[in-house]
Motif scaffolding. Structure first.
Motif, short mmCIF file in Angstrom:
data_model
loop_
_atom_site.label_atom_id
_atom_site.label_comp_id
_atom_site.label_asym_id
_atom_site.label_seq_id
_atom_site.Cartn_x
_atom_site.Cartn_y
_atom_site.Cartn_z
N ARG A 143 0.83 -1.20 0.00
CA ARG A 143 0.00 0.00 0.00
C ARG A 143 0.87 1.25 0.00
N ASN A 144 0.22 2.36 -0.32
CA ASN A 144 0.85 3.65 -0.37
C ASN A 144 0.63 4.38 0.95
N ILE A 145 1.51 5.31 1.32
CA ILE A 145 1.31 6.04 2.57
C ILE A 145 0.17 7.04 2.44
N VAL A 146 -0.10 7.51 1.23
CA VAL A 146 -1.23 8.39 0.98
C VAL A 146 -2.33 7.51 0.38
N PRO A 147 -3.40 7.25 1.14
CA PRO A 147 -4.36 6.22 0.74
C PRO A 147 -5.12 6.47 -0.56
N PHE A 148 -5.31 7.72 -0.97
CA PHE A 148 -6.12 7.97 -2.16
C PHE A 148 -5.33 7.95 -3.46
N ILE A 149 -4.02 7.75 -3.41
CA ILE A 149 -3.21 7.74 -4.63
C ILE A 149 -3.33 6.40 -5.36
N ASP A 150 -3.17 5.31 -4.66
CA ASP A 150 -3.25 3.97 -5.25
C ASP A 150 -4.16 3.10 -4.40
N LYS A 151 -4.78 2.14 -5.06
CA LYS A 151 -5.58 1.16 -4.33
C LYS A 151 -4.62 0.17 -3.66
N PRO A 152 -4.79 -0.10 -2.37
CA PRO A 152 -3.90 -1.06 -1.71
C PRO A 152 -4.12 -2.48 -2.25
#
Length: 160
Positions: A79-88
């Motif tokens: 997952r990404n640290i910024v949740p709305f950038i990529d889908k985990p």
């Protein structure tokens, strides 16, 4: 075996915030460029360079990778640290379904490709971004996956 770089979230958040602040400062410096005339015709570099650095931080891949091979299943989370950038990404499957894996290293970008057997299509390729893992964590991941693949191959040989 468990591998996780979740403890480095604060470091990645700090880097992300620093890059965003540098970009904001670059925009501010660009807007004030006509007053101070620091770079002349190259004043757009105040925005371009920080923007490239911020985009590169996200293009390298998802920052958080977790792997767990304890028990009868393999668990992968990315997952990404910024949740709305990529889908985990989150996958869990039995160990016996693992066919093979491959780690691709392209300068700064590292990817893990896992081939899993599937009833519908024969096999499925799963992709995880492991660019932010340390060399020791990647070595441990290879060791664990090699162990599972070797065990699966030995079981196949016994069945034949």
């Amino acid at each position: 075996m468990r591998i996780s770089n979740r403890s480095k979230i604060s470091i990645y958040n700090s880097i992300n915030m620093m890059l965003v602040l540098i970009l904001a400062g670059g925009i501010f410096a660009f807007l004030l460029e006509d007053r101070f005339n620091l770079l002349g015709d190259f004043s757009y570099l105040f925005i371009v360079i920080p923007a490239i650095m911020l985009v590169a931080f996200y293009l390298i891949g998802r920052q958080i990778f977790e792997y767990d091979s304890d028990g009868e299943a393999l668990n992968f989370r990315n997952r990404n640290i910024v949740p709305f950038i990529d889908k985990p990404l989150s996958d869990e499957f039995p160990k016996y379904k693992l066919i093979s894996y491959e780690i691709v290293d392209m300068f700064l970008i590292k990817r893990l490709y896992v081939k899993v057997s599937s009833k519908n299509t024969g096999s499925t390729m799963l992709k995880y971004e492991i660019s932010y893992l340390s060399k020791k964590e990647i070595k441990d991941l290879k060791f664990s996956l090699n162990k599972v693949v070797t065990t699966n191959n030995e079981k196949k040989e016994l069945i034949k």
